[in-house]
Design a protein around this motif. Structure first.
Motif, PDB file in Angstrom:
ATOM      1  N   HIS A 123      54.187 -54.385 -57.886  1.00  0.00           N
ATOM      2  CA  HIS A 123      53.553 -55.262 -58.534  1.00  0.00           C
ATOM      3  C   HIS A 123      53.737 -55.478 -59.738  1.00  0.00           C
ATOM      4  O   HIS A 123      52.894 -54.442 -60.595  1.00  0.00           O
ATOM      5  N   PRO A 124      54.172 -56.123 -61.188  1.00  0.00           N
ATOM      6  CA  PRO A 124      53.650 -55.678 -62.334  1.00  0.00           C
ATOM      7  C   PRO A 124      51.800 -55.693 -62.915  1.00  0.00           C
ATOM      8  O   PRO A 124      51.802 -55.075 -63.456  1.00  0.00           O
ATOM      9  N   ALA A 125      51.353 -56.646 -62.049  1.00  0.00           N
ATOM     10  CA  ALA A 125      49.703 -56.341 -62.188  1.00  0.00           C
ATOM     11  C   ALA A 125      49.417 -55.161 -62.134  1.00  0.00           C
ATOM     12  O   ALA A 125      47.959 -55.118 -62.592  1.00  0.00           O
ATOM     13  N   LEU A 126      49.945 -54.842 -61.073  1.00  0.00           N
ATOM     14  CA  LEU A 126      49.647 -53.544 -60.816  1.00  0.00           C
ATOM     15  C   LEU A 126      49.920 -52.437 -61.391  1.00  0.00           C
ATOM     16  O   LEU A 126      49.130 -51.094 -60.861  1.00  0.00           O
ATOM     17  N   ALA A 153      56.885 -38.607 -57.088  1.00  0.00           N
ATOM     18  CA  ALA A 153      56.752 -39.296 -56.341  1.00  0.00           C
ATOM     19  C   ALA A 153      57.515 -41.014 -55.581  1.00  0.00           C
ATOM     20  O   ALA A 153      56.924 -41.796 -57.334  1.00  0.00           O
ATOM     21  N   VAL A 154      57.659 -41.850 -55.326  1.00  0.00           N
ATOM     22  CA  VAL A 154      58.122 -42.792 -54.744  1.00  0.00           C
ATOM     23  C   VAL A 154      56.516 -43.615 -54.852  1.00  0.00           C
ATOM     24  O   VAL A 154      56.205 -42.995 -52.917  1.00  0.00           O
ATOM     25  N   VAL A 155      55.989 -44.520 -55.046  1.00  0.00           N
ATOM     26  CA  VAL A 155      55.141 -45.436 -54.913  1.00  0.00           C
ATOM     27  C   VAL A 155      54.852 -46.841 -54.054  1.00  0.00           C
ATOM     28  O   VAL A 155      55.715 -47.258 -55.603  1.00  0.00           O
ATOM     29  N   LEU A 156      55.040 -47.411 -53.635  1.00  0.00           N
ATOM     30  CA  LEU A 156      55.593 -48.816 -52.871  1.00  0.00           C
ATOM     31  C   LEU A 156      54.221 -49.628 -52.785  1.00  0.00           C
ATOM     32  O   LEU A 156      53.642 -49.179 -51.746  1.00  0.00           O
ATOM     33  N   GLY A 157      53.907 -50.071 -53.138  1.00  0.00           N
ATOM     34  CA  GLY A 157      52.940 -51.669 -53.108  1.00  0.00           C
ATOM     35  C   GLY A 157      53.747 -52.834 -52.598  1.00  0.00           C
ATOM     36  O   GLY A 157      54.705 -53.127 -52.457  1.00  0.00           O
ATOM     37  N   ASP A 158      52.647 -53.292 -52.398  1.00  0.00           N
ATOM     38  CA  ASP A 158      53.619 -55.499 -52.297  1.00  0.00           C
ATOM     39  C   ASP A 158      53.884 -56.098 -53.539  1.00  0.00           C
ATOM     40  O   ASP A 158      53.259 -56.142 -53.849  1.00  0.00           O
ATOM     41  N   ALA A 159      55.203 -55.222 -54.267  1.00  0.00           N
ATOM     42  CA  ALA A 159      55.629 -56.199 -55.169  1.00  0.00           C
ATOM     43  C   ALA A 159      56.196 -57.089 -55.834  1.00  0.00           C
ATOM     44  O   ALA A 159      56.826 -57.945 -55.916  1.00  0.00           O
ATOM     45  N   ALA A 160      56.443 -58.135 -54.685  1.00  0.00           N
ATOM     46  CA  ALA A 160      56.448 -59.113 -54.070  1.00  0.00           C
ATOM     47  C   ALA A 160      58.125 -59.716 -54.949  1.00  0.00           C
ATOM     48  O   ALA A 160      59.159 -58.856 -54.720  1.00  0.00           O
ATOM     49  N   GLU A 161      57.999 -60.414 -55.796  1.00  0.00           N
ATOM     50  CA  GLU A 161      59.636 -60.421 -56.224  1.00  0.00           C
ATOM     51  C   GLU A 161      60.422 -59.358 -56.890  1.00  0.00           C
ATOM     52  O   GLU A 161      61.879 -59.410 -57.115  1.00  0.00           O
ATOM     53  N   ARG A 162      59.142 -58.269 -56.852  1.00  0.00           N
ATOM     54  CA  ARG A 162      59.879 -57.101 -57.706  1.00  0.00           C
ATOM     55  C   ARG A 162      60.452 -56.487 -56.766  1.00  0.00           C
ATOM     56  O   ARG A 162      61.253 -55.457 -56.938  1.00  0.00           O
ATOM     57  N   PHE A 163      60.665 -57.064 -55.322  1.00  0.00           N
ATOM     58  CA  PHE A 163      61.935 -56.822 -54.429  1.00  0.00           C
ATOM     59  C   PHE A 163      62.782 -56.466 -54.869  1.00  0.00           C
ATOM     60  O   PHE A 163      63.630 -57.687 -53.698  1.00  0.00           O
ATOM     61  N   SER A 164      63.860 -56.440 -55.621  1.00  0.00           N
ATOM     62  CA  SER A 164      65.093 -56.743 -56.289  1.00  0.00           C
ATOM     63  C   SER A 164      65.746 -55.594 -54.809  1.00  0.00           C
ATOM     64  O   SER A 164      65.200 -54.085 -54.977  1.00  0.00           O
ATOM     65  N   TYR A 165      66.952 -56.143 -55.286  1.00  0.00           N
ATOM     66  CA  TYR A 165      68.144 -54.462 -54.194  1.00  0.00           C
ATOM     67  C   TYR A 165      68.472 -53.585 -55.469  1.00  0.00           C
ATOM     68  O   TYR A 165      67.899 -52.456 -55.212  1.00  0.00           O
ATOM     69  N   ASP A 166      68.413 -54.284 -56.613  1.00  0.00           N
ATOM     70  CA  ASP A 166      68.272 -52.993 -57.654  1.00  0.00           C
ATOM     71  C   ASP A 166      66.963 -51.545 -57.697  1.00  0.00           C
ATOM     72  O   ASP A 166      67.479 -50.546 -57.421  1.00  0.00           O
ATOM     73  N   ARG A 167      65.879 -52.290 -57.232  1.00  0.00           N
ATOM     74  CA  ARG A 167      64.743 -51.540 -57.237  1.00  0.00           C
ATOM     75  C   ARG A 167      65.039 -50.621 -55.953  1.00  0.00           C
ATOM     76  O   ARG A 167      63.652 -49.832 -56.190  1.00  0.00           O
ATOM     77  N   LEU A 168      64.463 -51.586 -54.617  1.00  0.00           N
ATOM     78  CA  LEU A 168      65.071 -50.799 -53.585  1.00  0.00           C
ATOM     79  C   LEU A 168      65.751 -49.838 -53.898  1.00  0.00           C
ATOM     80  O   LEU A 168      65.853 -48.798 -53.001  1.00  0.00           O
TER      81      LEU A 168
END
Lengths: 260, 260
Positions: free
Chosen positions: B95-98, B112-127
């Protein structure tokens, strides 16, 4: 390599076997012609769901492939039949280009979530809406569950499968799969040629969904080509392993005609 | 119900236990005060990654909870330590706030890929960008793998877990988990109170990550509250099952103080 049975009909994957993006793979058009000249019936089996069937046919013809609509199998027809049979309307999470193939489906009654390779349509909000429908009891129909495909930029890109997994994990609802490697998909294509599965050969670049899927369904022979998404060693990652691993569609065609 | 051991320290989940969105759950502020008055040390353990720690503390204080920064455990600190120890820079899908919590991490070396609850940031391109990094050998660090949470609109919403599953399925790379139910997360919190895990009680609304996770880590007691994301029967879906299922944080507090 196991012995190669005689083939009386041919199932061909499309992307990664005949073409990559808009590029025809070397010798692919001629290979199809040679199979036809030998009198072998052909079916084209694709899990690609970024195009309506109309667009897929137009692309094949534009690339120079000789094929008829009834020879092309996508998972859409089976999903449409399921919706009709069970009285559900689709909650679509698919590529915008695919929507026309569902335009005449019913728009009332309980919903079933239908998921294809939606590409940029896979937004958080759309995934969440599908998750909520599943949590409320909607059945889950997956057009495909491929992991990735080779994008025209040369890199690998996420296919529908990861998003099927995501929604299954969140909702606890298991998806019903309609595309490869679902046995029914292969069996329907073999039956449409009037052939027993054991007399048919499948050619694909996906060791899991094209090859292991076909063999598990009873298809007699499955040839893995080293084009498309193929990566070294893929043939050992899924069971059953391919009957043979060969360079490309040209080599597959030669092998099939040698035995036919 | 198993017998409830004596508790010498308390681990509390936040969202769904103390508050839902911006609404404090009934009696939650008073319950915390009573635990403090009884001299019980408290740690707040959250997998929520839609806020920087600074914002999380501000929210807790705005809602009226008395807590110090060192009492609040999020998975971020452990991920930062891993990156530092292993000489990796983060490829963030959060999430941008993080992002501010990773601002001073190194910006060179392998990713290293770091994944959190990105909410609306979970776009196809970012995934897809994260998938390509994983396919190229990047390690996969998951802040959490919760399935869903109760959104402030009342419905359930996708958490980080489904996206962890999606990328694991596509890439074949297994994520290393840092938040609950990772045993180290619970053990670090218990150790920070100078207590043995068996002398600690965990209170949460997530039968899988709060409750089964804590008990599997050796935490002596785990109380599942019927608030937040709790749904009827959750206590039977994961092993080990909770020590007790109770109405809410008030009831949890009463039970803990009765035995303390």
């Amino acid at each position: 390599m196991q012995s190669l049975a005689m083939a009386r009909g041919v199932l061909l994957d499309l992307s990664g076997v005949l073409y990559d993006g808009d590029t025809v793979l070397p010798g692919a058009v001629a290979a199809i012609s040679r199979l036809r000249d030998a009198g072998l019936p052909i079916r084209f089996l694709t899990n690609t769901t970024r195009q309506a069937k109309r667009q897929l046919l137009a692309q094949l013809q534009r690339l120079g492939f000789d094929c008829a609509a009834e020879e092309v199998f996508t998972p859409v027809a089976a999903v449409r039949a399921w919706l009709q049979r069970n009285g559900h309307q689709p909650h679509l999470l698919v590529h915008p280009a695919l929507e026309e193939d569902f335009a005449d489906c019913r728009a009332e009654g309980p919903v079933a979530v239908v998921l294809g390779d939606a590409a940029e349509r896979f937004s958080y909000d759309r995934l969440n809406a599908a998750f909520r429908a599943l949590s409320n009891g909607a059945p889950f129909l997956a057009l495909a569950r491929n992991r990735f495909f080779r994008h025209r930029d040369g890199g690998l890109s996420l296919d529908a499968g990861p998003f099927v997994e995501a929604l299954e994990y969140a909702s606890g609802v298991k998806a019903r799969l309609f595309g490869k490697p679902a046995a029914n998909f292969f069996l329907a294509a073999a039956a449409s040629m009037g052939l027993e599965p054991k007399d048919v050969v499948m050619v694909g670049d996906d060791a899991e969904s094209d090859i292991a899927g076909a063999l598990a369904a009873g298809i007699g022979t499955a040839l893995l080509v080293r084009t498309g998404k193929y990566r070294d060693g893929d043939e050992h990652h899924f069971q059953p392993e391919p009957t043979a691993v060969i360079d490309d569609i040209r080599a597959a065609c030669a092998l099939i005609l040698h035995r036919a």
